[in-house]
Design a protein around this motif. Structure first.
Motif, PDB file in Angstrom:
ATOM      1  N   TYR A  33      19.159 -24.477 -12.359  1.00  0.00           N
ATOM      2  CA  TYR A  33      19.810 -25.363 -11.387  1.00  0.00           C
ATOM      3  C   TYR A  33      19.206 -25.096 -10.013  1.00  0.00           C
ATOM      4  O   TYR A  33      18.910 -23.947  -9.663  1.00  0.00           O
ATOM      5  CB  TYR A  33      21.314 -25.096 -11.334  1.00  0.00           C
ATOM      6  N   TYR A  34      19.048 -26.169  -9.231  1.00  0.00           N
ATOM      7  CA  TYR A  34      18.416 -26.081  -7.913  1.00  0.00           C
ATOM      8  C   TYR A  34      19.356 -26.666  -6.861  1.00  0.00           C
ATOM      9  O   TYR A  34      19.889 -27.755  -7.040  1.00  0.00           O
ATOM     10  CB  TYR A  34      17.099 -26.860  -7.912  1.00  0.00           C
ATOM     11  N   CYS A  35      19.547 -25.936  -5.757  1.00  0.00           N
ATOM     12  CA  CYS A  35      20.391 -26.436  -4.672  1.00  0.00           C
ATOM     13  C   CYS A  35      19.517 -26.900  -3.514  1.00  0.00           C
ATOM     14  O   CYS A  35      18.302 -26.711  -3.523  1.00  0.00           O
ATOM     15  CB  CYS A  35      21.395 -25.371  -4.217  1.00  0.00           C
ATOM     16  N   ASN A  38      16.958 -24.537  -1.656  1.00  0.00           N
ATOM     17  CA  ASN A  38      15.865 -24.006  -2.484  1.00  0.00           C
ATOM     18  C   ASN A  38      16.226 -22.737  -3.248  1.00  0.00           C
ATOM     19  O   ASN A  38      15.350 -21.945  -3.588  1.00  0.00           O
ATOM     20  CB  ASN A  38      14.602 -23.772  -1.642  1.00  0.00           C
ATOM     21  N   HIS A  39      17.510 -22.545  -3.531  1.00  0.00           N
ATOM     22  CA  HIS A  39      17.921 -21.440  -4.387  1.00  0.00           C
ATOM     23  C   HIS A  39      17.870 -21.905  -5.837  1.00  0.00           C
ATOM     24  O   HIS A  39      18.149 -23.070  -6.128  1.00  0.00           O
ATOM     25  CB  HIS A  39      19.348 -20.980  -4.068  1.00  0.00           C
ATOM     26  N   VAL A  40      17.518 -20.996  -6.715  1.00  0.00           N
ATOM     27  CA  VAL A  40      17.471 -21.313  -8.140  1.00  0.00           C
ATOM     28  C   VAL A  40      18.449 -20.392  -8.849  1.00  0.00           C
ATOM     29  O   VAL A  40      18.426 -19.176  -8.666  1.00  0.00           O
ATOM     30  CB  VAL A  40      16.051 -21.094  -8.712  1.00  0.00           C
ATOM     31  N   SER A  41      19.337 -20.979  -9.643  1.00  0.00           N
ATOM     32  CA  SER A  41      20.219 -20.165 -10.477  1.00  0.00           C
ATOM     33  C   SER A  41      19.930 -20.548 -11.923  1.00  0.00           C
ATOM     34  O   SER A  41      19.645 -21.701 -12.231  1.00  0.00           O
ATOM     35  CB  SER A  41      21.686 -20.378 -10.118  1.00  0.00           C
ATOM     36  N   ARG A  59      24.469 -18.144  -4.546  1.00  0.00           N
ATOM     37  CA  ARG A  59      24.050 -17.560  -3.266  1.00  0.00           C
ATOM     38  C   ARG A  59      24.697 -18.227  -2.069  1.00  0.00           C
ATOM     39  O   ARG A  59      25.107 -17.566  -1.115  1.00  0.00           O
ATOM     40  CB  ARG A  59      22.531 -17.618  -3.131  1.00  0.00           C
ATOM     41  N   CYS A  60      24.779 -19.581  -2.081  1.00  0.00           N
ATOM     42  CA  CYS A  60      25.293 -20.275  -0.898  1.00  0.00           C
ATOM     43  C   CYS A  60      26.526 -21.125  -1.185  1.00  0.00           C
ATOM     44  O   CYS A  60      27.161 -21.606  -0.255  1.00  0.00           O
ATOM     45  CB  CYS A  60      24.208 -21.140  -0.269  1.00  0.00           C
TER      46      CYS A  60
END
Length: 113
Positions: A33-35, A38-41, A59-60
Motif C-alpha cells: 500500500y502506498y500513501c 511516499n510511505h510503503v506499508s 507511519r503517518c
C-alpha cells in the motif's frame, strides 16, 4: 556461583521453536500500500482473505492504496470547534441576546426568593 536455578535467564516460551512445535504457517500473501507521503506499508493477509481497497499508513496515518501512481488524497482536517462556535452556527446574535436575557431574568428572580 549460581543460585541453583536451572532455567536462569530464560522465560516462558523462550527457546528455539520451529514449525514442528507451532505447526505450519497458513498460506498468506503480502500486499503493498502506498500513501501520499511516499510511505510503503506491506501487511500480510491470508491467501483466501478479502483484501481491503485502502489501508491506514502506519507511519503517518494517511489513507493508502495499492495504486502507487495515484494514492488516495489525505483527508481534510477540520479545525477544532468550541461549543460556542457550534451555538453561533445555530443561533443568530439576536436569538443569543434574547436567550441570555431570559436566563439572567430567571437568575435574578431566584435570587429574590
Amino acid at each position: 556461583m549460581t543460585g541453583g536455578h536451572a532455567i536462569r535467564g530464560s522465560r516462558v516460551g523462550a527457546g528455539p521453536m520451529g514449525e514442528e512445535e507451532r505447526g505450519e504457517v497458513a498460506p498468506r500473501r503480502q500486499v503493498f500500500y502506498y500513501c501520499t507521503r511516499n510511505h510503503v506499508s506491506a501487511p500480510y493477509f491470508a491467501q483466501d482473505a478479502e483484501i481491503p481497497e485502502t489501508w491506514d499508513c502506519p507511519r503517518c496515518g494517511a489513507p493508502a492504496s495499492q495504486d502507487e501512481e495515484n494514492p488516495p488524497p489525505s483527508p481534510r482536517l477540520e479545525p477544532y470547534k468550541t461549543h460556542l462556535a457550534y451555538v453561533k452556527e445555530r443561533r443568530s446574535e439576536e436569538d443569543g441576546a434574547a436567550i441570555l436575557e431570559e436566563a439572567l431574568a430567571a437568575l435574578r428572580e431566584r435570587r429574590r426568593l
